[in-house]
Design a protein around this motif. Structure first.
Motif, short mmCIF file in Angstrom:
data_model
loop_
_atom_site.label_atom_id
_atom_site.label_comp_id
_atom_site.label_asym_id
_atom_site.label_seq_id
_atom_site.Cartn_x
_atom_site.Cartn_y
_atom_site.Cartn_z
N ARG A 71 48.32 38.93 38.85
CA ARG A 71 49.37 39.60 39.59
C ARG A 71 49.15 41.10 39.42
NH1 ARG A 71 52.84 35.85 37.12
NH2 ARG A 71 53.77 37.48 35.81
N LYS A 72 49.46 41.83 40.51
CA LYS A 72 49.31 43.29 40.49
C LYS A 72 50.59 43.93 41.02
CE LYS A 72 44.42 42.90 41.84
NZ LYS A 72 43.44 43.30 42.87
N LEU A 118 46.55 46.03 49.98
CA LEU A 118 47.43 46.86 50.80
C LEU A 118 47.81 46.15 52.09
CD1 LEU A 118 45.74 50.38 50.31
CD2 LEU A 118 47.93 49.59 49.33
N ARG A 119 46.83 45.45 52.68
CA ARG A 119 47.11 44.74 53.92
C ARG A 119 48.15 43.64 53.68
NH1 ARG A 119 42.39 44.21 55.41
NH2 ARG A 119 41.90 42.14 54.58
N VAL A 120 48.01 42.91 52.55
CA VAL A 120 48.99 41.86 52.23
C VAL A 120 50.38 42.47 52.04
CG1 VAL A 120 49.65 40.15 50.49
CG2 VAL A 120 47.28 40.30 51.25
N MET A 121 50.45 43.59 51.32
CA MET A 121 51.75 44.20 51.05
C MET A 121 52.35 44.81 52.30
SD MET A 121 51.35 45.86 47.22
CE MET A 121 49.87 46.80 47.55
N GLU A 122 51.50 45.34 53.20
CA GLU A 122 52.01 45.95 54.42
C GLU A 122 52.47 44.90 55.42
OE1 GLU A 122 48.88 48.37 55.82
OE2 GLU A 122 49.09 49.89 54.23
N THR A 123 51.72 43.80 55.54
CA THR A 123 52.03 42.79 56.56
C THR A 123 52.91 41.68 56.04
OG1 THR A 123 50.09 41.45 56.03
CG2 THR A 123 49.81 43.22 57.65
N GLY A 124 52.91 41.49 54.72
CA GLY A 124 53.64 40.37 54.15
C GLY A 124 52.99 39.03 54.45
N GLY A 155 63.99 40.80 48.15
CA GLY A 155 62.97 40.51 49.16
C GLY A 155 61.99 41.63 49.36
N THR A 156 62.11 42.67 48.56
CA THR A 156 61.18 43.80 48.69
C THR A 156 59.85 43.44 48.03
OG1 THR A 156 63.04 45.34 48.64
CG2 THR A 156 60.83 46.24 48.17
N ILE A 157 58.76 43.77 48.75
CA ILE A 157 57.42 43.49 48.22
C ILE A 157 57.13 44.49 47.12
CG2 ILE A 157 54.96 43.43 48.77
CD1 ILE A 157 55.72 42.53 51.59
N VAL A 158 56.89 43.96 45.93
CA VAL A 158 56.66 44.82 44.78
C VAL A 158 55.25 44.66 44.21
CG1 VAL A 158 59.12 44.84 44.17
CG2 VAL A 158 57.62 43.03 43.28
N GLY A 159 54.46 43.85 44.84
CA GLY A 159 53.10 43.66 44.34
C GLY A 159 52.38 42.52 45.06
N VAL A 160 51.27 42.11 44.46
CA VAL A 160 50.42 41.06 45.05
C VAL A 160 50.11 40.05 43.97
CG1 VAL A 160 48.20 40.52 46.08
CG2 VAL A 160 49.38 42.62 46.73
N GLN A 161 50.23 38.80 44.34
CA GLN A 161 49.82 37.70 43.46
C GLN A 161 48.59 37.04 44.07
OE1 GLN A 161 52.36 34.81 40.96
NE2 GLN A 161 52.20 33.90 42.97
N GLY A 162 47.55 36.87 43.26
CA GLY A 162 46.32 36.29 43.79
C GLY A 162 45.79 35.15 42.95
N ILE A 163 45.15 34.25 43.67
CA ILE A 163 44.46 33.15 42.99
C ILE A 163 43.08 33.03 43.63
CG2 ILE A 163 45.60 31.50 44.55
CD1 ILE A 163 45.24 29.39 42.37
N PHE A 164 42.06 32.93 42.82
CA PHE A 164 40.70 32.75 43.36
C PHE A 164 39.90 31.87 42.41
CE2 PHE A 164 40.70 36.60 40.84
CZ PHE A 164 39.52 36.54 40.11
N TRP A 165 38.94 31.21 42.99
CA TRP A 165 38.11 30.31 42.18
C TRP A 165 36.70 30.24 42.77
CZ3 TRP A 165 42.10 29.06 45.31
CH2 TRP A 165 41.84 28.18 46.38
N ASP A 166 35.79 29.89 41.89
CA ASP A 166 34.37 29.85 42.24
C ASP A 166 34.08 28.68 43.19
OD1 ASP A 166 31.64 29.80 42.38
OD2 ASP A 166 31.32 30.16 40.24
N VAL A 167 33.60 29.02 44.39
CA VAL A 167 33.21 27.97 45.36
C VAL A 167 31.71 28.05 45.64
CG1 VAL A 167 35.48 27.79 46.42
CG2 VAL A 167 33.84 29.49 47.28
N THR A 168 30.98 28.66 44.67
CA THR A 168 29.53 28.81 44.90
C THR A 168 28.86 27.46 45.09
OG1 THR A 168 29.56 30.80 43.51
CG2 THR A 168 27.42 29.80 43.95
N GLU A 169 29.20 26.51 44.22
CA GLU A 169 28.57 25.19 44.34
C GLU A 169 28.94 24.53 45.65
OE1 GLU A 169 26.26 23.77 42.54
OE2 GLU A 169 26.22 25.65 41.41
N GLN A 170 30.24 24.68 46.04
CA GLN A 170 30.65 24.10 47.33
C GLN A 170 29.89 24.76 48.48
OE1 GLN A 170 32.57 24.87 44.76
NE2 GLN A 170 34.66 24.01 44.92
N LYS A 171 29.73 26.10 48.37
CA LYS A 171 28.98 26.81 49.42
C LYS A 171 27.54 26.31 49.47
CE LYS A 171 29.76 30.34 51.39
NZ LYS A 171 30.15 30.65 52.79
#
Length: 698
Positions: A71-72, A118-124, A155-171
């Motif tokens: 989270r940021k 920034l795009r996520v926070m600007e567009t929601g 309801g005010t956007i105060v940051g970004v929450q992200g989740i990511f995972w390695d899909v190299t093998e899937q790729k």
């Protein structure tokens, strides 16, 4: 839960904006106030308990998920990271909190990640993408990234929450799948064998281009859903269907079955077919698949090989040469019938024997050494002339060719050979040598001019008579010269043109009378025969000729023409019967008087006839015997008084003179004669009767 299940849960939570975690207190409204009559002070302990439970559940989930979760705040500073993320950077959470992407990643990647936030926070809007990521000191990997905005209780956007995972093998797996799909498509489009898949009802579900072409269809897709019954005769389609049902029932494939199929255009072709049960991923049989290879040409080759094998066996049985195969120890392993018959009783049980059982030790040892050299070096013996000596003393000459015998892997396993009996050829060779001596003797002594020329008309050989005529003492002096060196341009040009025509057509020039004009103005008459000169392969490589000087004949011919005039005068006007006959008594020439005397108007009508055609058999026989005696002895019959009896009974008395008829060389080639009619001889007086009782010594 599997990794895939965690991926799905994480993606769904992130996309919904309700990712598990400590949520801010819901905003108080009139509706919630009515639903919650408790005072804030009374509700606070319960809410606190619930919050602690929620946080415990959240931390338990995010710390155990295989994904990276962060989270940021709005400035891009980390406010939370799960242990997976911390392990990636090999740092505890406390050292990472407050850092930005510019502290953790290369600047270009950090710049991109900041723009995404920034795009996520600007567009929601949720950001969901697969992108490259480069861990510190590591290789680039591919990750699935899902970013959602974090909102506070208002309801005010105060940051970004992200989740990511390695899909190299899937790729990589997806890329490999694409590659395999491409390879399969390439195989299906280009393999010359027919490949097809069918469902349980025998309907095509996939075919390659070769199968489509076989069925007479341009687009393989148009075959899907059809069956063999749409393309083949009913009996053939039914047989195919039975095979496929048996495969699905028994699970036993059909491998390499050779079958003859009749195509839509009526042509028949042979195929080698392999069919197997087709299973889905769970192992259940859902149809069949097969590969059919067109072996029509192979079948033809097999038939041809069988024919050739028959021819080989026929050759082995009928060839008048000795054919044999031997192992590495030079023992016979196979021989033809001729060789068996050639050795008689010794050849009856020849398999396993060697040359020492058939020939003298000297010959057998030489043959053995030759064969061992062939086995050792692989070099054949070709056309060697050998003298075979048998134990009984018989000697034969053979021309032998021996070669290494190899197996399918090229290893030398023995030898095989062909020996041809050339005993007669050797005798012929000796006779030819004698004849060559005779030929050379003929070339040296024949008075005619004999010569050989190349295609340019240059002399390559000439006999002694021609050398002497040209004033040469040695054969080498004439080699390379042409007729232009000996005759006028006109005569040489004519001779050259004749020879070029012979070279072009292959037709000889026979007994051509030629007038030779020598450079000094002298003239000779010759009779020339020229023929094409061929090499051993029959190719025309020049000409050869024989020229006879007939100048004297031409002079004699002129004299003969004058004599012929006299002869014609005599033929037409002499009253006597004059004639020439061959050795068989046939008339060659007669005078007109003789012809008329026998009822012919033209002397030519008598030519070819004999006395048996003109006289009685008795008289003709006597005349024939006289003439044969003349032919044998060369002695004439002069003024012989003869009584001629004609077939009509007429009797004439003639005086006949006959002599041998010789050719210019003096050889008797017939007879000639002159017959003159004479009065009959006087009748002798009748004898007086003897006195009675008289008689000699009476």
């Amino acid at each position: 839960m599997t990794t895939s299940d965690f991926d799905i849960l994480a993606v769904r939570s992130a996309r919904s904006g309700r990712f598990p975690g400590p949520h801010p207190m819901p905003k108080r409204t009139k509706e919630t106030s009515r639903l919650r009559p408790e005072t804030p002070r009374a509700a606070r302990p319960r809410m606190k308990d619930r919050l602690h439970l929620t946080e415990a559940l959240y931390h338990s989930l995010v710390e155990n998920l295989p994904q990276f979760i962060i989270r940021k705040d709005r400035e891009g500073r980390l406010t939370f990271a799960n242990s997976r993320f911390c392990q990636m950077f090999k740092k505890p959470l406390q050292e990472l909190l407050g850092k930005t992407d510019f502290d953790l990643y290369p600047r270009d990647l950090a710049e991109k990640y900041r723009q995404d936030d920034l795009r996520v926070m600007e567009t929601g809007q949720t950001y969901d993408v697969e992108e490259a990521n480069q861990p510190p000191g590591g290789e680039t990997i591919y990750v699935r990234v899902v970013k959602v905005p974090i909102r506070d209780s208002d309801g005010t956007i105060v940051g970004v929450q992200g989740i990511f995972w390695d899909v190299t093998e899937q790729k990589r797996a997806a890329h490999a799948l694409v590659e395999r799909s491409h390879l399969l498509a390439t195989l299906m489009d280009n393999v010359p064998d027919c490949i097809y898949f069918k469902d349980k009802h025998g309907r095509f579900t996939l075919v390659n281009r070769a199968q489509a072409a076989l069925l007479g269809v341009a687009d393989p897709a148009t075959i899907i859903g059809k069956s063999d019954a749409d393309f083949f005769p009913p009996d053939q389609a039914a047989l195919t269907r039975r095979d496929e049902k048996a495969i699905m029932d028994s699970l036993v494939p059909i491998v390499g079955k050779e079958e003859r199929l009749t195509l839509r255009d009526g042509t028949a072709r042979w195929f080698s077919t392999t069919k197997m049960p087709f299973r889905n991923r769970s192992g259940r049989v859902i149809g069949t698949f097969g590969i059919s290879r067109d072996i029509t040409e192979l079948k033809r080759v097999q038939e041809s090989l069988l024919e050739q094998l028959d021819l080989f066996n026929s050759l082995m049985d009928t060839l008048p040469d000795s054919v044999y195969f031997k192992d590495r120890e030079s023992r016979f392993t196979r021989v033809n019938r001729y060789l068996v018959e050639r050795f008689g009783e010794a050849g009856a049980d020849i398999i396993g024997k060697n040359d020492f059982d058939l020939f003298t030790p000297e010959h057998a040892q030489q043959a053995f050494e030759d064969e061992q050299a062939i086995i050792r070096t692989g070099m054949p013996v070709v056309g060697r002339v050998e003298k075979e000596t048998y134990p009984d003393g018989t000697i034969k000459w053979v021309s032998t060719t021996k070669m290494p015998l190899r197996d399918k892997d090229g290893r030398v396993t023995g030898t095989f050979g062909v020996s041809r009996d050339i005993t007669e050829w050797k005798r012929t060779e000796q006779r030819l040598a004698e004849q060559l001596d005779l030929f050379n003797s003929l070339m040296d002594h024949l008075p005619a001019f004999i010569y050989f020329k190349d295609r340019e008309g240059r002399f390559i050989r000439a006999n002694k008579a021609l050398l002497a005529r040209r004033g040469f003492a040695d054969h080498a002096e004439i080699v390379g010269k042409t007729d232009f060196d000996f005759f006028t341009e006109e005569h040489a040009r004519k001779a050259f043109a004749d020879e070029q025509e012979i070279l072009r057509t292959g037709r000889p020039l026979i007994d051509a009378l030629e007038k030779e004009t020598l450079p000094d103005g002298g003239i000779r008459w010759v009779i020339t025969s020229k023929m094409p000169l061929r090499d051993a392969e029959g190719k025309i490589v020049g000409t050869f000729g024989l020229t006879r000087d007939v100048t004297a004949w031409k002079q004699a011919e002129e004299q003969l023409a004058a004599h012929a005039g006299l002869l014609r005068t005599m033929q037409e006007n002499t009253p006597d019967s004059i004639y020439f006959k061959d050795r068989e008594g046939r008339f060659l020439w007669v005078s007109r008087a003789l012809a008329r005397r026998h009822g012919f108007q033209d002397p030519a009508e008598v030519v070819g006839k004999t006395d048996f055609d003109l006289f009685t058999a008795e008289h003709a026989r006597e005349a024939y015997e006289d003439e044969q005696a003349i032919l044998r002895s060369g002695q004439p019959v002069v003024a012989k008084l003869e009584k001629e009896t004609l077939p009509d009974g007429t009797i004439r008395w003639v005086s006949t003179t006959k002599a041998p008829f010789r050719d210019p060389s003096g050889t008797i080639v017939g007879t000639f004669g002159i017959t003159r009619e004479v009065p009959p001889p006087p009748t002798p007086p009748a004898p007086e009767p003897a006195p009675p009782g008289g008689g000699e010594g009476g």
